[in-house]
Design a protein around this motif. Sequence first.
Motif, short mmCIF file in Angstrom:
data_model
loop_
_atom_site.label_atom_id
_atom_site.label_comp_id
_atom_site.label_asym_id
_atom_site.label_seq_id
_atom_site.Cartn_x
_atom_site.Cartn_y
_atom_site.Cartn_z
N ASP B 24 0.85 -1.21 0.00
CA ASP B 24 0.00 0.00 0.00
C ASP B 24 0.87 1.25 0.00
OD1 ASP B 24 -2.42 -1.30 0.03
OD2 ASP B 24 -2.63 -1.29 2.21
N ILE B 25 1.89 1.25 0.88
CA ILE B 25 2.76 2.44 1.00
C ILE B 25 3.52 2.67 -0.31
CG2 ILE B 25 4.74 3.44 2.24
CD1 ILE B 25 3.71 2.02 4.77
N LEU B 28 1.07 3.93 -2.96
CA LEU B 28 0.68 5.32 -2.71
C LEU B 28 1.81 6.28 -3.07
CD1 LEU B 28 -1.34 4.94 0.61
CD2 LEU B 28 -2.22 5.84 -1.54
N THR B 29 3.06 5.86 -2.76
CA THR B 29 4.21 6.70 -3.11
C THR B 29 4.31 6.84 -4.63
OG1 THR B 29 5.31 5.78 -1.19
CG2 THR B 29 6.70 7.01 -2.70
N PHE B 31 1.91 6.43 -6.79
CA PHE B 31 0.73 7.19 -7.23
C PHE B 31 0.97 8.70 -7.07
CE2 PHE B 31 -3.45 9.06 -6.29
CZ PHE B 31 -4.19 8.59 -7.36
N SER B 32 1.48 9.08 -5.88
CA SER B 32 1.74 10.51 -5.61
C SER B 32 2.77 11.07 -6.57
CB SER B 32 2.27 10.71 -4.19
OG SER B 32 1.39 10.17 -3.27
N HIS B 34 3.65 9.84 -9.54
CA HIS B 34 3.21 9.79 -10.93
C HIS B 34 2.32 10.98 -11.28
CE1 HIS B 34 2.31 8.00 -14.78
NE2 HIS B 34 1.03 8.20 -14.56
#
Lengths: 568, 36
Positions: B24-25, B28-29, B31-32, B34
């Motif tokens: 998940d981490i 999310l990293t 995703f942020s 990108h």
Amino acid sequence: MSHFDWLVLCGTLAFIILYGMWKSRHTSTIETYFLADRQLPWYHIGLSVMATQASAITFLSGPGQGFSSGLGFVQFYFGLPLAMVLICITFIPIFHKLNVFTAYEYLEKRFDNKTRTLTAALFLIQRGLSTGITIYAPAIILSTILNIDIRITILLNGILVIVYTVYGGTKAVSYTQMLQMGIIFSGLILAAIMVISLMPSDIGLGDALHIAGKMDKLKAINTEFDVNDRYNIWSGIIGGFFLQLSYFGTDQSQVGRYLTGKSINQSRMGLVMNGLLKIPMQFIILLIGTMVFVFYQFKPQPLFYNKAEVSKIMNSRYADQYAGIEKHYNTVNAEKSAIIYKLNSAMKADDEQATAEASKELQMVKAKSESIRKEAEQLMKKNNNEADTNDSNYVFLIFVTENLPVGVVGLLIAVIFLAGMGSTASGLSSLTSTTTVDFYRRFINKQGDEKSYMDFSRWCTVGWGLFCVGVAFYASRLGNLIEAVNILGSLFYGVILGIFMVAFFLKRVGGTAVFIAALVSELLVVVVWKLEVMEFLWLNVVGCLSVLILSLTLHIFIKKDKAKIATA
Amino acid sequence: MMNLSERKKWNLIYLLVISVLLLDIVCLTFFSNHFK
């Protein structure tokens, strides 16, 4: 709201409540009333645990947080899966083995009566107030949006929950929560699809995400360590771990959910399910908020989402000034929309220079728009010093009621009501079980029969229900409501967790040492909070460590205080 | 008491939960970064 939406809302609520009452119609013993005969399967427990934590506040403040601050709040839940693992290993086997009704019963077996009573009392204070907030929070927002008196929304929520909790106890709570979570998940997926489909035709999901990113709304991870920063990866993993460990391990509203499991393994699987699903669910809720933010970049955006506050200023001598600010805000926002379109075209064409230029322009116009909003906030404060200028809780429902089709609006408002009812019902059930088992049966009526305990429990549920409705009536403005509940929890949870940690891991420490340590630590936590030394998540760490260190130190001096050997 | 295979099974489940948290981490990293 249209008649059809009201029909969907009332029909959904009635169906779920009647289903819960029907499933729990044979409740006649306190084993059934408090623990559903310890017969529930893991998926039931998992959904019930999730429904208890996901209150109406989650679905109002969650998208509101995404809208105003982006995805950073998701870090708050990083400690949760780790807490689930530790609870599965330590707490669940002990609670199941000792066959307890409440978590605090164990403390008497391990320490003494005064430690059990102190911990149960701390829980009752904290949970009683929090449950009041969980009734108040959605009520004030729904009353503004639906344009009905807040007293009606508080009473509607409060009385419906009291009725089915009194009737069927934990069994009714669990069965209603299972359906509630089904409707909540469906509602969330529907809301996510709707917000994306309502974007302008040339803005797809990818474009919307890029725009949100350029406007600093998609920064989910902050790795910088700072105790004064509310949400970063460290406060989430460390502070969040302590908070979630305390909440799920020692708060009866959650312990009562997984004690209903058929076996240790069923209870464990329920918590594992929660550990796996919580972060993705919270991410989706926040992302919906950021998508609502992008949606409003292309539509005329209200200067303020809390209509009650807007109407106050529009009926004051500052009305003209406010209207002027609003006009200026709309002009700047139209300018911002044009720049966003330009940015989107530049990004699509892979033109780095144009993208950089448009981003720079966007940052400037964004700052301008924010300063106009600040100006409006100041004007509101000038008009009424008590004005609530934090409107993030209203954003999602304004979006829903003003933009979504008939039927969907009713369903999404039902989601908010149901979420509120689920967590309120668990709160009431836990307040009743703790009062009955840890106070009434322990001190007042030690040799009572099943009927006397059942009668007391039912009246106790009514009493706590009315108390929580009373708290809801008198609750004043609390800023962001999801944070208010978490701050209240953090004031007590660390100390309660510390007591349980000593019980589990410091086998030589006895009751008197941990009792004094808990009292001193609670005082310390309140002082640290009052002095604003650190952000609230760290209070859980301070409370827990303080109890551990002080009990160990006191244990050296209190020689007579021999620890009972833990039966676990 | 849990037998050995039961304990192994649960240890694997706990490992899965922690691995999913790390995943998940990481996601999310990514995703942020990108959508920066």
